[in-house]
Every structure is written in C-alpha cells, then in structure tokens.
Design a protein around this motif. Structure first.
Motif, PDB file in Angstrom:
ATOM      1  N   LYS A   1       8.705  32.884  10.817  1.00  0.00           N
ATOM      2  CA  LYS A   1       8.028  32.012  11.776  1.00  0.00           C
ATOM      3  C   LYS A   1       6.847  31.339  11.075  1.00  0.00           C
ATOM      4  N   HIS A   2       6.687  30.043  11.306  1.00  0.00           N
ATOM      5  CA  HIS A   2       5.602  29.273  10.696  1.00  0.00           C
ATOM      6  C   HIS A   2       4.770  28.614  11.781  1.00  0.00           C
ATOM      7  N   THR A   3       3.454  28.764  11.684  1.00  0.00           N
ATOM      8  CA  THR A   3       2.563  28.180  12.684  1.00  0.00           C
ATOM      9  C   THR A   3       1.875  26.917  12.172  1.00  0.00           C
ATOM     10  N   ILE A   4       2.171  26.524  10.937  1.00  0.00           N
ATOM     11  CA  ILE A   4       1.656  25.264  10.398  1.00  0.00           C
ATOM     12  C   ILE A   4       2.831  24.469   9.848  1.00  0.00           C
ATOM     13  N   ALA A   5       3.115  23.330  10.452  1.00  0.00           N
ATOM     14  CA  ALA A   5       4.254  22.509  10.042  1.00  0.00           C
ATOM     15  C   ALA A   5       3.775  21.129   9.604  1.00  0.00           C
TER      16      ALA A   5
END
Length: 211
Positions: free
Chosen positions: A121-125
C-alpha cells in the motif's frame, strides 16, 4: 587627514561589497534548499501514467445505461476516425451521471478491503508521463509503478477508484476483492480500453474479465 578619509572610504566600500556578497550567497543557499524541498514534496512511492486515470474506472451501478450508450458512441467514433495507422480525431467521453463520491465510501472502509490484495500500500502517489513528475493529491495506491489499483479522496470520502495496468496479484484474490467492493457498494467496472462493462456483484463476469 586626507589619508584617513581615503582609508575610511575604502573600508566602507569593502564592507558594502562583503555584505552584498553574503546576501547573494544566502539567497543561493535558500534557492537550493527550496529546490530540494520541492523535490521531496513530489517524491512518491507509486506512479500511474496520467492517461490511465479513469480508463479502467469503478463507478456506481446507476450509470449502467449511460455507460452502454457511451461505449457504443466510442466504438462508432473509433471506426469512423481510424485511418489504418491511427485516429484522425479525439473523442471526449461524457462524464455525467452519479458520481462515486455519492456512495460516501470512507477511506478506512476501502483500505480494509483492499488490504486483502496482499500487495504493498502506498500513501504517496505521483502522476504525469514519468514517475515523480507531479504529486497526485490525496491518492492512495496498491501495487507498483504503472500497475496498481488507485483511489483518491476528499475529506475522508472516496472520490474515484481506477486501475492502471495489471496488478501482480493472484487472480482469485483480485476477483474476490473486486466482488466484495462491488457487492458492498453496488458498483460497476468500466474498461474504456476494451469497452467492457463488468457488474462487480457478479463473480462470473469478473472472472471472465480478469482471466
């Protein structure tokens, strides 16, 4: 006396020159710091190409009839404007209808389901035409660069959900997650690349699409 005045003038000139030099150096250092900070602001951990936004989208079931009609329009337009090597004109899709945000899907609820994909999971795209070109505000992503499931949000309510590329995940797991999302919030998946419309409440349709 004259000599003293000359010396004082020389000292004043040197002091002014030194002061100006320090100001210039400080400004350069400040600009460098700002540049570094700017780079950090757009540094993301997952990327989607700007052209992929909304190309494979997940939206409310109430849009079914509109999507069928729009898919037919896209197909007709493509056939009329394809010259054998490319398209001679660009079609702009109709974006009316019920918006996903009307479902009031909370970020925490969606994250709980998407965590079952068992991918990072990535919270900065970031988005654009290459990684880290620009920050995609309030966007989370599951997967990896170019291949992930993304959603953006406003004040903890999900605004859009879309897929970029193909997730590197077990088919059965992906089918299960998409089905859970579709069943919980009565959603469809519209693939504008292949013009396929999938009822996410129907596992068989999802299976056929994924495989």
């Amino acid at each position: 006396m004259r000599t003293v005045i000359i010396i004082l003038v020389i000292l004043i000139v040197l002091i002014l020159a030194y002061t100006q030099m320090n100001k210039t150096e400080n400004k350069s250092n400040s600009d460098l710091t700002d540049t570094k900070n700017s780079s950090k602001e757009i540094k993301g951990t997952i990327f989607y190409h700007e052209d992929d936004f909304g190309q494979v989208e997940i939206i409310p079931n109430e849009n079914f009839d509109r999507l069928i009609k729009e898919a037919e329009n896209v197909k007709d337009f493509s056939e009329k404007h394809f010259d054998g090597g490319g398209f001679t004109d660009m079609y702009v899709r109709e974006e009316s209808g019920l918006k996903l945000e009307e479902r009031k899907i909370k970020v925490s609820e969606l994250n709980e389901i998407l965590s079952k994909l068992s991918v990072e999971k990535h919270t900065i795209a970031t988005t654009g035409i290459r990684p880290d070109e620009m920050l995609s505000e309030n966007t989370f992503g599951y997967g990896e660069n170019y291949n992930g499931l993304f959603f953006d949000f406003n004040q903890d309510i999900v605004s859009n959900i879309w897929i970029s590329g193909r997730l590197d995940v077990n088919d059965e797991k992906l089918i299960s997650v998409l089905n859970e999302i579709g069943t919980k919030w009565n959603l469809l998946l519209m693939d504008w690349n292949s013009l396929e419309l999938i009822d996410l409440k129907n596992k068989e349709q999802i299976k056929k699409y994924v495989k």
